[in-house]
Motif scaffolding. Structure first.
Motif, PDB file in Angstrom:
ATOM      1  N   GLY A   1       0.962   4.900   0.213  1.00 30.41           N
ATOM      2  CA  GLY A   1       0.293   6.150   0.558  1.00 30.41           C
ATOM      3  C   GLY A   1       1.256   6.991   1.368  1.00 30.41           C
ATOM      4  O   GLY A   1       2.435   7.117   1.016  1.00 30.41           O
ATOM      5  N   THR A   2       0.779   7.552   2.466  1.00 28.99           N
ATOM      6  CA  THR A   2       1.648   8.313   3.361  1.00 28.99           C
ATOM      7  C   THR A   2       2.831   7.426   3.766  1.00 28.99           C
ATOM      8  O   THR A   2       3.991   7.839   3.711  1.00 28.99           O
ATOM      9  CB  THR A   2       0.860   8.738   4.615  1.00 28.99           C
ATOM     10  OG1 THR A   2      -0.320   9.397   4.182  1.00 28.99           O
ATOM     11  CG2 THR A   2       1.690   9.659   5.487  1.00 28.99           C
ATOM     12  N   CYS A   3       2.504   6.208   4.182  1.00 27.85           N
ATOM     13  CA  CYS A   3       3.525   5.190   4.424  1.00 27.85           C
ATOM     14  C   CYS A   3       3.425   4.147   3.329  1.00 27.85           C
ATOM     15  O   CYS A   3       2.377   4.000   2.714  1.00 27.85           O
ATOM     16  CB  CYS A   3       3.289   4.495   5.767  1.00 27.85           C
ATOM     17  SG  CYS A   3       3.465   5.590   7.173  1.00 27.85           S
TER      18      CYS A   3
ATOM     19  N   ASP B   1       0.857  -1.186   0.000  1.00 28.81           N
ATOM     20  CA  ASP B   1       0.000   0.000   0.000  1.00 28.81           C
ATOM     21  C   ASP B   1       0.889   1.230   0.000  1.00 28.81           C
ATOM     22  O   ASP B   1       1.619   1.478   0.965  1.00 28.81           O
ATOM     23  CB  ASP B   1      -0.903  -0.034   1.246  1.00 28.81           C
ATOM     24  CG  ASP B   1      -1.900   1.117   1.275  1.00 28.81           C
ATOM     25  OD1 ASP B   1      -1.800   2.036   0.432  1.00 28.81           O
ATOM     26  OD2 ASP B   1      -2.779   1.112   2.149  1.00 28.81           O
TER      27      ASP B   1
ATOM     28  N   THR C   1       3.281   0.327   3.118  1.00 27.20           N
ATOM     29  CA  THR C   1       3.188  -0.849   3.989  1.00 27.20           C
ATOM     30  C   THR C   1       3.208  -2.116   3.149  1.00 27.20           C
ATOM     31  O   THR C   1       2.713  -2.134   2.012  1.00 27.20           O
ATOM     32  CB  THR C   1       1.908  -0.831   4.852  1.00 27.20           C
ATOM     33  OG1 THR C   1       0.777  -0.663   4.001  1.00 27.20           O
ATOM     34  CG2 THR C   1       1.946   0.282   5.874  1.00 27.20           C
TER      35      THR C   1
HETATM   36  K   LIG Z   1      -0.531   3.339   3.314  1.00 26.85           K
END
Ligand SMILES: [K+]
Ligand SMILES: Nc1ncnc2c1ncn2[C@@H]1O[C@H](COP(=O)(O)OP(=O)(O)OP(=O)(O)O)[C@@H](O)[C@H]1O
Ligand SMILES: CC(C)(CO)[C@@H](O)C(=O)NCCC(=O)O
Length: 244
Positions: free
Chosen positions: A119-121, A117, A123
């Motif tokens: 996004g901001t992080c 994933d 993962t």
């Molecule tokens: K994420």
């Protein structure tokens, strides 16, 4: 009809489902939350459930406010999930990661699955073919990398995501774009190679706000599905209803 809402660390994403059919998606900021949900509920009058994955810092109260119109469910560690959790600290495993793992388990049965994933992080979540969630990784996403280079140095400017021409940056900005973009691309390809070497039969799902940008640049050919978290939220909730 179900309205799924993913409160991430940066943005809010929502989607309306009728059974397994995805009817419409929405993206908005935290400050617009109540106004947007109200509009969606007006547009789709037959929504009976509001299902929320809450990771970002939004008050639960913003959703509870709709309880006179729909049943509100916050996905939590107490829910029934379709996998066995082998994480060392299951209580601190992010709800979004649990939802992604549940979606991968239900939508891709009987195989090893890796969900990435972006996004901001970034993962990584690995669920093996015996439906055991084994863990993964958490790394900074694009924006966090650009911001940290700027914030923790005296001389580096704050840049926004841009594709580098080559890996050899010829200026400060080219060097930063190469470091951030190529660095993340090599990192993800490196992880994928590692998982592929360890398991023969593995499906890799790439999702999140930066999935499409990344998919085009990875050495490994991976199909990006930006809606995977919302689709997984719908699947997770349907599974919960059937199994509770
Ligand atoms: K994420
Ligand atoms: N319109 C947009 N606004 C903000 N970010 C966008 C937009 N379109 C694409 N992005 C990209 O999406 C990324 C954010 O992804 P996403 O929305 O999945 O993150 P998020 O809200 O933090 O969710 P999560 O917490 O699940 O990672 C940003 O790094 C940015 O590059
Ligand atoms: C890693 C994030 C921020 C990704 O959204 C979220 O899943 C989270 O807050 N996780 C908690 C830590 C963990 O998953 O082990």
């Amino acid at each position: 009809m179900i309205l799924t809402v993913d409160v991430g660390n940066t943005r809010i994403k929502a989607a309306v489902f009728e059974g397994d059919t995805h009817l419409e998606s929405f993206v908005f900021d935290k400050i617009e939350l109540e106004k947007k949900i109200k509009k969606i509920l007006e547009k789709f009058e037959t929504i009976d459930y509001l299902v929320v994955s809450l990771v970002g810092d939004v008050e639960k109260q913003s959703f509870v406010a709709f309880e006179n119109q729909v049943k509100v469910h916050f996905v939590s560690h107490q829910d029934t999930f379709p996998f066995i959790n082998n994480y060392g600290t299951p209580k601190t495993l992010g709800i979004d990661r649990m939802v992604l793992a549940a979606g991968a388990t239900l939508l891709y049965p009987n195989q090893n699955r890796l969900v990435i994933d972006a996004g901001t992080c970034i993962t990584y979540d690995f669920i093996d073919e015996k439906n055991v969630y084994q863990g993964g990784a958490i790394a900074p996403g694009f924006r966090l990398r650009y911001e940290s280079l700027h914030q923790f140095t005296a001389k580096l400017p704050l840049l926004t995501l841009q594709s580098p021409e080559t890996y050899i940056g010829k200026s400060t900005s080219e060097s930063i774009h190469s470091g951030v973009v190529n660095g993340l691309v090599y990192e993800i390809d490196g992880f994928i190679d590692e998982y592929k070497a360890a398991c023969k039969n593995i499906i890799i799902i790439l999702t999140g706000g930066d999935a499409v940008f990344l998919a085009k640049r990875l050495k490994n050919t991976i199909f990006a599905n930006s809606n995977f978290l919302l689709e997984s939220l719908n699947q997770t909730f349907q599974y919960k209803i059937k199994n509770d």
